[in-house]
Every structure is written in structure tokens, then in C-alpha cells.
Write a protein that holds these residues in place. Structure first.
Motif, mmCIF file in Angstrom:
data_model
loop_
_atom_site.group_PDB
_atom_site.id
_atom_site.type_symbol
_atom_site.label_atom_id
_atom_site.label_comp_id
_atom_site.label_asym_id
_atom_site.label_seq_id
_atom_site.Cartn_x
_atom_site.Cartn_y
_atom_site.Cartn_z
ATOM 1 N N UNK A 101 0.851 -1.185 0.000
ATOM 2 C CA UNK A 101 0.000 0.000 0.000
ATOM 3 C C UNK A 101 0.891 1.241 0.000
ATOM 4 N N UNK A 102 0.258 2.402 -0.028
ATOM 5 C CA UNK A 102 1.024 3.645 -0.050
ATOM 6 C C UNK A 102 1.711 3.918 1.287
ATOM 7 N N UNK A 103 1.190 3.339 2.369
ATOM 8 C CA UNK A 103 1.793 3.554 3.672
ATOM 9 C C UNK A 103 3.018 2.686 3.895
ATOM 10 N N UNK A 104 3.691 2.943 5.006
ATOM 11 C CA UNK A 104 4.859 2.128 5.347
ATOM 12 C C UNK A 104 4.415 0.706 5.677
ATOM 13 N N UNK A 105 5.125 -0.301 5.154
ATOM 14 C CA UNK A 105 4.776 -1.693 5.463
ATOM 15 C C UNK A 105 5.179 -2.038 6.892
ATOM 16 N N UNK A 106 4.599 -3.097 7.459
ATOM 17 C CA UNK A 106 5.000 -3.537 8.805
ATOM 18 C C UNK A 106 6.494 -3.840 8.848
ATOM 19 N N UNK A 107 7.149 -3.463 9.940
ATOM 20 C CA UNK A 107 8.601 -3.649 10.029
ATOM 21 C C UNK A 107 8.994 -5.119 10.152
ATOM 22 N N UNK A 163 12.639 1.638 6.512
ATOM 23 C CA UNK A 163 13.740 0.747 6.140
ATOM 24 C C UNK A 163 14.606 0.431 7.346
ATOM 25 N N UNK A 164 14.871 1.452 8.179
ATOM 26 C CA UNK A 164 15.706 1.244 9.363
ATOM 27 C C UNK A 164 15.020 0.309 10.360
ATOM 28 N N UNK A 165 13.706 0.467 10.535
ATOM 29 C CA UNK A 165 12.971 -0.404 11.454
ATOM 30 C C UNK A 165 12.968 -1.844 10.948
ATOM 31 N N UNK A 166 12.807 -2.026 9.648
ATOM 32 C CA UNK A 166 12.837 -3.356 9.052
ATOM 33 C C UNK A 166 14.207 -4.003 9.239
ATOM 34 N N UNK A 167 15.275 -3.228 8.976
ATOM 35 C CA UNK A 167 16.636 -3.744 9.143
ATOM 36 C C UNK A 167 16.908 -4.100 10.601
ATOM 37 N N UNK A 168 16.450 -3.263 11.529
ATOM 38 C CA UNK A 168 16.664 -3.522 12.953
ATOM 39 C C UNK A 168 15.940 -4.790 13.389
ATOM 40 N N UNK A 169 14.716 -4.990 12.911
ATOM 41 C CA UNK A 169 13.966 -6.198 13.263
ATOM 42 C C UNK A 169 14.705 -7.448 12.799
ATOM 43 N N UNK A 170 15.181 -7.444 11.554
ATOM 44 C CA UNK A 170 15.858 -8.625 11.016
ATOM 45 C C UNK A 170 17.176 -8.883 11.747
ATOM 46 N N UNK A 171 17.937 -7.816 12.013
ATOM 47 C CA UNK A 171 19.218 -7.983 12.697
ATOM 48 C C UNK A 171 19.022 -8.430 14.148
ATOM 49 N N UNK A 172 18.081 -7.800 14.854
ATOM 50 C CA UNK A 172 17.846 -8.165 16.251
ATOM 51 C C UNK A 172 17.237 -9.560 16.365
ATOM 52 N N UNK A 173 16.385 -9.913 15.415
ATOM 53 C CA UNK A 173 15.816 -11.262 15.414
ATOM 54 C C UNK A 173 16.895 -12.317 15.246
ATOM 55 N N UNK A 174 17.829 -12.058 14.325
ATOM 56 C CA UNK A 174 18.935 -12.999 14.131
ATOM 57 C C UNK A 174 19.812 -13.058 15.376
ATOM 58 N N UNK A 202 10.511 5.507 2.826
ATOM 59 C CA UNK A 202 10.723 6.054 4.164
ATOM 60 C C UNK A 202 11.992 5.468 4.771
ATOM 61 N N UNK A 203 12.911 6.343 5.137
ATOM 62 C CA UNK A 203 14.155 5.880 5.755
ATOM 63 C C UNK A 203 13.879 5.227 7.101
ATOM 64 N N UNK A 251 10.211 -2.390 4.674
ATOM 65 C CA UNK A 251 10.714 -1.103 4.204
ATOM 66 C C UNK A 251 11.975 -1.204 3.372
ATOM 67 N N UNK A 252 12.778 -2.249 3.597
ATOM 68 C CA UNK A 252 14.035 -2.365 2.854
ATOM 69 C C UNK A 252 13.813 -2.563 1.359
ATOM 70 N N UNK A 253 12.732 -3.260 0.984
ATOM 71 C CA UNK A 253 12.523 -3.552 -0.437
ATOM 72 C C UNK A 253 12.229 -2.273 -1.223
ATOM 73 N N UNK A 254 11.780 -1.234 -0.531
ATOM 74 C CA UNK A 254 11.484 0.016 -1.221
ATOM 75 C C UNK A 254 12.749 0.818 -1.541
ATOM 76 N N UNK A 255 13.884 0.332 -1.103
ATOM 77 C CA UNK A 255 15.140 0.939 -1.567
ATOM 78 C C UNK A 255 15.450 0.516 -2.998
ATOM 79 N N UNK A 256 14.769 -0.537 -3.488
ATOM 80 C CA UNK A 256 14.981 -0.997 -4.865
ATOM 81 C C UNK A 256 14.138 -0.178 -5.838
ATOM 82 N N UNK A 257 12.860 -0.006 -5.505
ATOM 83 C CA UNK A 257 11.930 0.697 -6.398
ATOM 84 C C UNK A 257 10.784 1.231 -5.564
ATOM 85 N N UNK A 258 10.296 2.435 -5.895
ATOM 86 C CA UNK A 258 9.121 3.003 -5.250
ATOM 87 C C UNK A 258 8.110 3.384 -6.322
ATOM 88 N N UNK A 259 6.860 3.218 -6.000
ATOM 89 C CA UNK A 259 5.786 3.536 -6.937
ATOM 90 C C UNK A 259 5.788 5.042 -7.222
#
Length: 252
Positions: free
Chosen positions: A192-198, A224-235, A220-221, A205-213
């Protein structure tokens, strides 16, 4: 460190040498090409498919998710299998610490997962560059780099660490159920037009660094940062869970 690297190399080589790994790769590749290949039908159906960044955005958002889902099922049973086959007993006969064994398994799983994911994205980009009208290989270079290092790398880290670690501390059937629920939620998400769940794996959010509608706001930076933090902290949490568990040394 040397013993950990030995476990890492053995684990990565074993995973890359499995026919099942390449079977998952082939199935995901076929699905991706059927849905996204620059054929006349797909070009007419998908408004932005002439843009290589959009093509890689689509491949990363869903088809990479399918690939990682299959690889997670293969990785989750690695620690229990070592116990059943006696490989763990063989390793314990050497001066191998639990931390070296656990980190070797985790990093070996990550190395194989990231390599297969990067190869998957590169193979898709190569097909697109070869068959898309007016496409040049150089046009795919930047979005491919972003897809590999901004999306595939953190997603592979999260998926592989969680699969290996949870497979070592929980019943593997429960891990499969949790993986199916998590990947099902990811697959059901509609952009959707809003920020995706982190908490999304490949469509956050990271995938939108490839292409945005073009009709949506710029990526949204903070998303993307929240998405990256979730993946890194989860690992990181998965790693800590495995390192703190005594169960990986027990017989099953």
C-alpha cells in the motif's frame, strides 16, 4: 576459531551440495519467471515491468520469500540430524566448544542461504537483461546490488539463524508450524502507499530501496531502518538463544 570455520565450511558445503536445495531454487525460479519474465503478456499486464528496478522489486518481494521459505525447512532440521546420525558425537570427541559448534552451524547456514539467494536474484536479472525490450545489463546493476545487499542479505541472516537456532532448541515440527505461519503472513501482505510492517521478511521497508511507486511517496528511511533492525535483532536473539541452550548437546 579454526574449529568453528571447519564446522562452517562443512555446513555450507553440505547445504549447497543437497539436491533439495537446488530443487527449491529451481521451483522458485520457475515461479518467478512465470510471474515476472518480460514476455508480451506480462509486459501488458504489469504497468512498470519495463523498469528493471520494478522487476527486481517484484522478484524480491514475493519470489525470494518463496525461496527462503523452502530453505528454512531444509535448515531447521540440521541440528537434530547431527544428533540422529552421530555427527554430534563425532564432533564432541574433538576439543570443540559449544559456542564454536553453534556459531559454525549458524554461519554455515547463513552463508549457503545468502549465496543461493544472491544467485537467485542474479539469475532473474540475467534473464530480464537478455529478454526485456531495450534492457541493458548495466540497467540491472544498481537495483540488483540493492536487492542483494539491502534485502537478501538481512533476510537470509534472519531466516537462516532463526531456522537453525529454533530447530536446535524446539521440536522441529513446531519450528515448521511457526515458519509456515510467519511466511503465510508475509505472503498475504498487500503493498500500500503507507509504510509496510517492520516485521516483514522481504516486503518490508528495505525492499522500497529498490523501487518506489511513482504515485507513492519516496521510500521512508525510518521504515527501512525499522525493518533492518527487526531482522538484525531477530537474528541476534536466535543466536543468543542457541548459545545459551544446553539442549544441542543432548541426544535425541
Amino acid at each position: 576459531m579454526r574449529r568453528m570455520l571447519t564446522v562452517l565450511r562443512r555446513e555450507a558445503a553440505m547445504q549447497l551440495g543437497r539436491a533439495a536445495t537446488w530443487g527449491v531454487f529451481g521451483a522458485a525460479m520457475l515461479l518467478s519467471l512465470l510471474d515476472n519474465a518480460p514476455t508480451a503478456g506480462n509486459l501488458a499486464r504489469l504497468e512498470f515491468l519495463q523498469d528493471p528496478a520494478y522487476f527486481l522489486y517484484r522478484v524480491t518481494s514475493f519470489d525470494l520469500l518463496v525461496l527462503l521459505f523452502g530453505l528454512v525447512f531444509l535448515l531447521a532440521g540440521r541440528l537434530p540430524l547431527d544428533g540422529k546420525t552421530g555427527m554430534r558425537d563425532l564432533l564432541m570427541a574433538t576439543p570443540l566448544r559449544k559456542g564454536e559448534y553453534a556459531l559454525g552451524k549458524l554461519l554455515g547456514g547463513f552463508a549457503s542461504t545468502f549465496l543461493v539467494s544472491a544467485l537467485f536474484l542474479a539469475a532473474n536479472a540475467a534473464v530480464y537483461a537478455a529478454f526485456a525490450p531495450l534492457a541493458r545489463p548495466i540497467d540491472c546493476a544498481l537495483p540488483l546490488t540493492r536487492a542483494i545487499f539491502c534485502c537478501a542479505l538481512p533476510a537470509s541472516l534472519f531466516a537462516s539463524f532463526c531456522a537453525v537456532a529454533l530447530g536446535g532448541v524446539l521440536d522441529v515440527r513446531l519450528v515448521y508450524a511457526l515458519a509456515a505461519a510467519y511466511f503465510g503472513w508475509n505472503a498475504a501482505y498487500i503493498a500500500s502507499a503507507g509504510d509496510p510492517p517492520f516485521g516483514l521478511l522481504t516486503a518490508g521497508g528495505l525492499v522500497r530501496t529498490i523501487w518506489t511507486h511513482p504515485r507513492w511517496p519516496a521510500a521512508s528511511a525510518s521504515s527501512a531502518a525499522a525493518n533492518a533492525a527487526f531482522l538484525a535483532l531477530g537474528a541476534g536473539l536466535a543466536c543468543a538463544l542457541l548459545l545459551g541452550s544446553r539442549r544441542i548437546w543432548r541426544r535425541r
